[in-house]
Design a protein around this motif. Structure first.
Motif, PDB file in Angstrom:
ATOM      1  N   ILE A 217       0.773  -1.112   0.084  1.00  0.00           N
ATOM      2  CA  ILE A 217       0.022   0.129  -0.064  1.00  0.00           C
ATOM      3  C   ILE A 217       0.709   1.285  -0.108  1.00  0.00           C
ATOM      4  O   ILE A 217       0.625   2.154  -0.570  1.00  0.00           O
ATOM      5  N   SER A 218       2.130   1.282   0.724  1.00  0.00           N
ATOM      6  CA  SER A 218       3.064   2.355   1.005  1.00  0.00           C
ATOM      7  C   SER A 218       3.636   2.472  -0.449  1.00  0.00           C
ATOM      8  O   SER A 218       3.623   3.817  -0.888  1.00  0.00           O
ATOM      9  N   VAL A 219       4.076   1.527  -1.127  1.00  0.00           N
ATOM     10  CA  VAL A 219       4.508   1.790  -2.331  1.00  0.00           C
ATOM     11  C   VAL A 219       3.590   2.195  -3.680  1.00  0.00           C
ATOM     12  O   VAL A 219       3.949   3.116  -4.288  1.00  0.00           O
ATOM     13  N   THR A 220       2.255   1.770  -3.554  1.00  0.00           N
ATOM     14  CA  THR A 220       1.623   1.952  -4.546  1.00  0.00           C
ATOM     15  C   THR A 220       0.643   3.249  -4.272  1.00  0.00           C
ATOM     16  O   THR A 220       0.857   4.019  -5.178  1.00  0.00           O
ATOM     17  N   LEU A 221       0.385   3.584  -3.170  1.00  0.00           N
ATOM     18  CA  LEU A 221      -0.174   4.971  -2.736  1.00  0.00           C
ATOM     19  C   LEU A 221       0.731   6.050  -2.288  1.00  0.00           C
ATOM     20  O   LEU A 221       0.406   7.094  -2.066  1.00  0.00           O
ATOM     21  N   GLY A 222       1.908   5.537  -1.510  1.00  0.00           N
ATOM     22  CA  GLY A 222       2.707   6.696  -0.949  1.00  0.00           C
ATOM     23  C   GLY A 222       3.402   7.584  -2.025  1.00  0.00           C
ATOM     24  O   GLY A 222       3.193   8.818  -1.727  1.00  0.00           O
ATOM     25  N   GLY A 223       3.694   7.225  -3.224  1.00  0.00           N
ATOM     26  CA  GLY A 223       4.314   8.069  -4.049  1.00  0.00           C
ATOM     27  C   GLY A 223       3.147   9.180  -4.364  1.00  0.00           C
ATOM     28  O   GLY A 223       3.665  10.364  -4.286  1.00  0.00           O
ATOM     29  N   ALA A 224       1.988   8.644  -4.729  1.00  0.00           N
ATOM     30  CA  ALA A 224       1.059   9.535  -5.111  1.00  0.00           C
ATOM     31  C   ALA A 224       0.988  10.426  -4.125  1.00  0.00           C
ATOM     32  O   ALA A 224       0.478  11.822  -4.195  1.00  0.00           O
ATOM     33  N   LEU A 225       0.819   9.998  -2.871  1.00  0.00           N
ATOM     34  CA  LEU A 225       0.652  10.958  -1.584  1.00  0.00           C
ATOM     35  C   LEU A 225       1.451  12.178  -1.296  1.00  0.00           C
ATOM     36  O   LEU A 225       1.269  13.134  -1.213  1.00  0.00           O
ATOM     37  N   PHE A 226       3.006  11.763  -1.498  1.00  0.00           N
ATOM     38  CA  PHE A 226       3.944  12.826  -1.441  1.00  0.00           C
ATOM     39  C   PHE A 226       3.825  13.669  -2.452  1.00  0.00           C
ATOM     40  O   PHE A 226       4.253  14.883  -2.324  1.00  0.00           O
ATOM     41  N   ALA A 227       3.580  13.268  -3.405  1.00  0.00           N
ATOM     42  CA  ALA A 227       3.504  14.198  -4.926  1.00  0.00           C
ATOM     43  C   ALA A 227       2.304  15.048  -4.606  1.00  0.00           C
ATOM     44  O   ALA A 227       2.489  16.251  -5.003  1.00  0.00           O
ATOM     45  N   THR A 228       1.243  14.672  -4.016  1.00  0.00           N
ATOM     46  CA  THR A 228       0.311  15.424  -3.774  1.00  0.00           C
ATOM     47  C   THR A 228       0.494  16.475  -2.869  1.00  0.00           C
ATOM     48  O   THR A 228       0.484  17.908  -3.074  1.00  0.00           O
ATOM     49  N   ILE A 229       1.158  16.206  -1.836  1.00  0.00           N
ATOM     50  CA  ILE A 229       1.648  16.959  -0.782  1.00  0.00           C
ATOM     51  C   ILE A 229       2.499  18.266  -1.280  1.00  0.00           C
ATOM     52  O   ILE A 229       2.533  19.120  -0.931  1.00  0.00           O
ATOM     53  N   GLY A 237      -4.339  17.069  -1.118  1.00  0.00           N
ATOM     54  CA  GLY A 237      -3.375  16.440  -0.264  1.00  0.00           C
ATOM     55  C   GLY A 237      -4.442  15.663   0.897  1.00  0.00           C
ATOM     56  O   GLY A 237      -3.985  14.698   1.293  1.00  0.00           O
ATOM     57  N   GLN A 238      -5.439  16.539   1.483  1.00  0.00           N
ATOM     58  CA  GLN A 238      -6.151  15.882   2.283  1.00  0.00           C
ATOM     59  C   GLN A 238      -6.911  14.601   1.767  1.00  0.00           C
ATOM     60  O   GLN A 238      -6.978  13.661   2.448  1.00  0.00           O
ATOM     61  N   LEU A 239      -7.329  14.638   0.520  1.00  0.00           N
ATOM     62  CA  LEU A 239      -8.106  13.360   0.074  1.00  0.00           C
ATOM     63  C   LEU A 239      -6.958  12.211  -0.243  1.00  0.00           C
ATOM     64  O   LEU A 239      -7.400  11.089   0.051  1.00  0.00           O
ATOM     65  N   ALA A 240      -5.672  12.544  -0.596  1.00  0.00           N
ATOM     66  CA  ALA A 240      -4.681  11.496  -0.637  1.00  0.00           C
ATOM     67  C   ALA A 240      -4.546  10.764   0.880  1.00  0.00           C
ATOM     68  O   ALA A 240      -4.382   9.661   0.664  1.00  0.00           O
ATOM     69  N   ILE A 241      -4.467  11.618   1.564  1.00  0.00           N
ATOM     70  CA  ILE A 241      -4.136  11.247   2.865  1.00  0.00           C
ATOM     71  C   ILE A 241      -5.434  10.282   3.355  1.00  0.00           C
ATOM     72  O   ILE A 241      -5.106   9.193   4.011  1.00  0.00           O
ATOM     73  N   VAL A 245      -5.076   6.281   4.350  1.00  0.00           N
ATOM     74  CA  VAL A 245      -5.300   5.835   5.739  1.00  0.00           C
ATOM     75  C   VAL A 245      -6.626   4.950   5.517  1.00  0.00           C
ATOM     76  O   VAL A 245      -6.399   3.719   6.223  1.00  0.00           O
ATOM     77  N   MET A 246      -7.553   4.997   4.740  1.00  0.00           N
ATOM     78  CA  MET A 246      -8.637   4.069   4.488  1.00  0.00           C
ATOM     79  C   MET A 246      -8.078   2.755   3.839  1.00  0.00           C
ATOM     80  O   MET A 246      -8.607   1.613   4.273  1.00  0.00           O
ATOM     81  N   ALA A 247      -6.993   3.055   3.015  1.00  0.00           N
ATOM     82  CA  ALA A 247      -6.246   1.628   2.592  1.00  0.00           C
ATOM     83  C   ALA A 247      -5.768   0.756   3.544  1.00  0.00           C
ATOM     84  O   ALA A 247      -6.010  -0.262   3.615  1.00  0.00           O
ATOM     85  N   LEU A 248      -5.010   1.550   4.537  1.00  0.00           N
ATOM     86  CA  LEU A 248      -4.559   0.740   5.493  1.00  0.00           C
ATOM     87  C   LEU A 248      -5.447   0.196   6.644  1.00  0.00           C
ATOM     88  O   LEU A 248      -5.273  -0.963   7.145  1.00  0.00           O
ATOM     89  N   TYR A 249      -6.514   0.856   6.751  1.00  0.00           N
ATOM     90  CA  TYR A 249      -7.528   0.491   7.715  1.00  0.00           C
ATOM     91  C   TYR A 249      -8.208  -0.713   6.922  1.00  0.00           C
ATOM     92  O   TYR A 249      -8.387  -1.970   7.604  1.00  0.00           O
TER      93      TYR A 249
END
Length: 357
Positions: A217-229, A237-241, A245-249
Motif C-alpha cells: 500500500i505504501s509503495v502503491t499510494l505513498g508516491g502519489a501521496l507525497f507528490a500531492t503534498i 493532499g487531504q483526499l490523498a491522505i 489511511v482508508m487503505a491501511l484500515y
C-alpha cells in the motif's frame, strides 16, 4: 453468536466404526431473520430486559441447527440467570463511567476492580455455558477452578501487557489450554495439544502478511501521496491522505478472517475428546469472501442482512469441522450415559450465572 467450543464435543451414532463424522449446520437466513427481528423488537420495547430471553431463543436455534452423526445439540440456559449476568455487566459499565466522571483516580481504581473481577465472571460464564449444553441427553461440564481462571485470564494477559504484547501468543495458548482441558462431555475430558510454538507461528504469519500489505500500500499510494503534498494543493493532499489511511484500515480489517481461520484450525486440530480427535479445514480465502460480501450486504440493506450474514459465517465455521473417532462411538455414548446416570450432576445450583456481554 454461538462460539465453536459449544459444538466441538460431539459424539455420534456412527454406522461405520472410525468413520469421520462431519459437522452440519441446517439453519437458514430466513428462519433466523424471523427470530432476530422479533428478538430485536421485543428487546427495544422492554428496554433491553427481553434480551436475556432473546439470547435463549437464539442459542437454542443455533444449537438445534448444529448436527453431527444425525443428532443435534440442546441448550438449557435459563433466561433469568442470563438477565442477572447482564445486570452485573450494565452495573459495571455504569460504575466505570461514573468513576471517571468523578476523578481520574476513581476511574483508575474502577479499572483495577474490573480487572480483578473479570476472571471470576469468565469462570462462572464457562461453567454456565457448558453445563447448559447437552448432546443426546448428556451434559457438558467445566471443572476448572477459580485459581486457574485468574492465572489464565489475569496473570497471562498482564504478562502480555508488560512485554508489550510479545507474550500475546503465549497468553492466548494458555487461555485455550485452560478452556479446553477443563471442559468435559459427561465424564470424559477434553485435551489440548496446541503448543506455544504453533501459536507464535500463527501470529508471526499474520504479522508477515500484514507487513507485506502495508509495504504494498505504501509503495502503491505513498508516491502519489507525497507528490500531492509536494504540489501544495491542500484539498487534494487531504483526499490523498484519507485514501491512504482508508487503505491501511481496510487492510487491517481484512486480516481478521485470516487470523480467525488460522486460530480455529490451530485450536481444533489439536483438541481431543478422550481418544477422539477433531479437525478443522477452514480456508482463509473463503472466509475473507464471506466477510466482505456480508459487509456489503449489511450496508446495502441498512442492517437487515445481518441475520443472513450471521448464518453464512456460522455455517462455514461449523461445517469446516469433523470428528475423527478412534473406535466405535456407540459404545462411547452408552458408557457416558451409564456413568453420568450413576454419578449424577450435583453442581446445578452453582452454575446459574452467565456474563452475557
Amino acid at each position: 453468536m454461538v462460539e465453536p467450543s459449544a459444538f466441538a464435543a460431539a459424539v455420534n451414532d456412527s454406522p461405520t466404526p472410525e468413520a469421520p463424522q462431519r459437522f452440519a449446520f441446517n439453519g437458514t437466513g430466513g428462519e433466523y431473520f424471523r427470530i432476530w427481528i422479533v428478538n430485536l423488537l421485543l428487546s427495544i420495547v422492554t428496554l433491553g430486559i427481553y434480551s436475556a430471553w432473546a439470547k435463549v431463543r437464539r442459542t437454542r436455534y443455533f444449537y438445534g441447527s448444529t448436527n453431527v452423526a444425525g443428532a443435534s445439540f440442546e441448550y438449557h440456559g435459563n433466561a433469568v440467570a442470563i438477565l442477572k449476568g447482564r445486570i452485573v455487566a450494565v452495573a459495571l459499565i455504569a460504575l466505570y463511567n461514573v468513576a471517571f466522571s468523578i476523578s481520574d483516580l476513581a476511574g483508575f481504581l474502577m479499572v483495577i476492580a474490573a480487572m480483578l473481577v473479570s476472571p471470576w465472571l469468565i469462570w462462572k460464564s464457562l461453567q454456565f455455558k457448558l453445563f447448559n449444553t447437552s448432546y443426546r441427553g448428556i451434559r457438558f461440564g467445566f471443572r476448572g477452578s477459580m485459581k486457574q481462571s485468574y492465572i489464565a485470564y489475569l496473570l497471562w494477559p498482564l504478562v502480555s501487557l508488560i512485554t508489550l504484547f510479545l507474550a500475546a501468543p503465549l497468553a492466548h495458548q494458555r487461555m485455550k489450554k485452560f478452556q479446553h482441558e477443563e471442559s468435559r462431555f459427561g465424564t470424559t475430558h477434553f485435551s489440548f495439544h496446541g503448543t506455544v510454538g504453533r501459536f507464535y507461528l500463527a501470529y508471526l504469519l499474520v504479522f508477515v502478511i500484514w507487513l507485506i500489505g502495508v509495504v504494498a500500500i505504501s509503495v502503491t499510494l505513498g508516491g502519489a501521496l507525497f507528490a500531492t503534498i509536494a504540489a501544495e494543493t491542500s484539498s487534494a493532499g487531504q483526499l490523498a491522505i484519507l485514501v491512504f489511511v482508508m487503505a491501511l484500515y481496510l487492510w487491517m480489517f481484512l486480516l481478521f478472517p485470516i487470523f480467525a481461520t488460522l486460530i480455529q484450525n490451530l485450536i481444533w486440530n489439536n483438541t481431543q475428546l478422550g481418544r477422539h480427535r477433531f479437525t478443522s479445514n477452514m480456508k482463509w480465502t473463503r472466509m475473507t469472501f464471506i466477510v466482505i460480501t456480508n459487509i456489503i450486504g449489511v450496508i446495502c440493506t441498512l442492517g437487515l442482512f445481518l441475520p443472513f450474514a450471521t448464518i453464512r459465517a456460522m455455517k462455514y465455521r461449523i461445517e469446516s469441522m469433523t470428528l475423527i473417532p478412534e473406535d466405535s462411538l456407540d459404545h462411547f455414548i452408552a458408557a457416558e450415559q451409564e456413568q453420568v446416570s450413576a454419578t449424577g450432576e450435583g453442581m446445578a445450583d452453582l452454575l446459574d450465572f452467565d456474563l452475557s456481554l
